[in-house]
Design a protein around this motif. Sequence first.
Motif, PDB file in Angstrom:
ATOM      1  N   GLN A   1       0.832  -1.194   0.000  1.00 33.18           N
ATOM      2  CA  GLN A   1       0.000   0.000   0.000  1.00 33.18           C
ATOM      3  C   GLN A   1       0.875   1.256   0.000  1.00 33.18           C
ATOM      4  O   GLN A   1       1.931   1.290   0.639  1.00 33.18           O
ATOM      5  CB  GLN A   1      -0.922   0.010   1.236  1.00 33.18           C
ATOM      6  N   ARG A   2       0.423   2.253  -0.740  1.00 33.96           N
ATOM      7  CA  ARG A   2       1.222   3.473  -0.913  1.00 33.96           C
ATOM      8  C   ARG A   2       1.502   4.169   0.405  1.00 33.96           C
ATOM      9  O   ARG A   2       2.605   4.673   0.626  1.00 33.96           O
ATOM     10  CB  ARG A   2       0.491   4.415  -1.875  1.00 33.96           C
ATOM     11  N   ASP A   3       0.510   4.200   1.286  1.00 32.90           N
ATOM     12  CA  ASP A   3       0.656   4.944   2.551  1.00 32.90           C
ATOM     13  C   ASP A   3       1.171   4.083   3.695  1.00 32.90           C
ATOM     14  O   ASP A   3       1.253   4.563   4.829  1.00 32.90           O
ATOM     15  CB  ASP A   3      -0.696   5.562   2.944  1.00 32.90           C
ATOM     16  N   SER A   4       1.486   2.833   3.431  1.00 30.68           N
ATOM     17  CA  SER A   4       2.033   1.980   4.486  1.00 30.68           C
ATOM     18  C   SER A   4       3.500   2.313   4.719  1.00 30.68           C
ATOM     19  O   SER A   4       4.120   3.066   3.950  1.00 30.68           O
ATOM     20  CB  SER A   4       1.882   0.504   4.104  1.00 30.68           C
ATOM     21  N   LYS A   5       4.055   1.753   5.793  1.00 36.96           N
ATOM     22  CA  LYS A   5       5.462   2.003   6.093  1.00 36.96           C
ATOM     23  C   LYS A   5       6.362   1.488   4.968  1.00 36.96           C
ATOM     24  O   LYS A   5       7.325   2.151   4.585  1.00 36.96           O
ATOM     25  CB  LYS A   5       5.840   1.336   7.414  1.00 36.96           C
ATOM     26  N   ALA A   6       6.015   0.308   4.461  1.00 37.73           N
ATOM     27  CA  ALA A   6       6.813  -0.254   3.370  1.00 37.73           C
ATOM     28  C   ALA A   6       6.696   0.601   2.109  1.00 37.73           C
ATOM     29  O   ALA A   6       7.680   0.800   1.386  1.00 37.73           O
ATOM     30  CB  ALA A   6       6.360  -1.689   3.084  1.00 37.73           C
ATOM     31  N   GLY A   7       5.463   1.115   1.847  1.00 36.36           N
ATOM     32  CA  GLY A   7       5.268   1.953   0.683  1.00 36.36           C
ATOM     33  C   GLY A   7       6.042   3.256   0.772  1.00 36.36           C
ATOM     34  O   GLY A   7       6.648   3.706  -0.209  1.00 36.36           O
TER      35      GLY A   7
END
Length: 275
Positions: free
Chosen positions: A88-94
């Motif tokens: 997901q764009r707004d996740s930490k990984a994103g």
Amino acid sequence: MTEPLPQSAIKERISTYLYFGSPYFAAVGILYLWGYWSTFDINILEYLNLTDILKSTAYPIASAFIFSIIGGVFTRVTLISNTQPLIQRDSKAGKFLRRSMPYIATLYFLGTFLLLMLASVWKWAALPTLLSFPIAVFIDNRGFLHKTIPDERTRTVVLLLLTSLPLLAYGQGRLKAEGILVGETFQYVLSPIEGTEIVPTSTPLQRLRVLGHAGDFIFLFDPEKRAVVISGFKEPKALTIKQFKRTNPTEKIASKLAGETVAPAKAATIPVAKP
């Protein structure tokens, strides 16, 4: 719901595809010939016309295109099954991925450039894919095929196919020529050739290797002299050849020539001159 296109519009679109597709596939064929024959320092276009180019490149280009289509269809099916993005764009990984993207892109282009600079011809097994990806992204950002193929995922696959095929054709030509040069897989001559000498006791690796033929000329590679033999035929003549394939391609040519194993193959007789 979109309305179906009228028949006149469909015909016009098909004619447009054929108009631009013909020179595209002709260019792909020329790239294949360039990759193959330039290895032996031969300008094969001096011996071929446009019809010969299409005939001589139809099989290798079609083979490469079919495998590319299979890969594209598999990719498209995979994209359809994964409707949600893995990250997901707004996740930490994103967020981490977005911050790292400039570094990832730099490493990507640097690695591709270093691979391109390598002397080994086997780099062309990976270069078509590595080079076509940024080209496809660049073209897509310029709006190419956006109206023709509105679906983004399908358009991405099509652009990757269109950009990779010319590079793949050139690479396949280089790899095929390299296979003949190093003695991995090739066809060798059993028939006598005027101006050359065939020793009956010679092994397949020592015999003349068939590069191809164009019109009334046949091109052979002499592994002993590391030279190309061009033989012309004024009259129709048959040439008997046989397929050779090394059972252990990792072996070097400097290994013992005696005792080399030839993969089972039947001798074939092909015409080398037009009747």
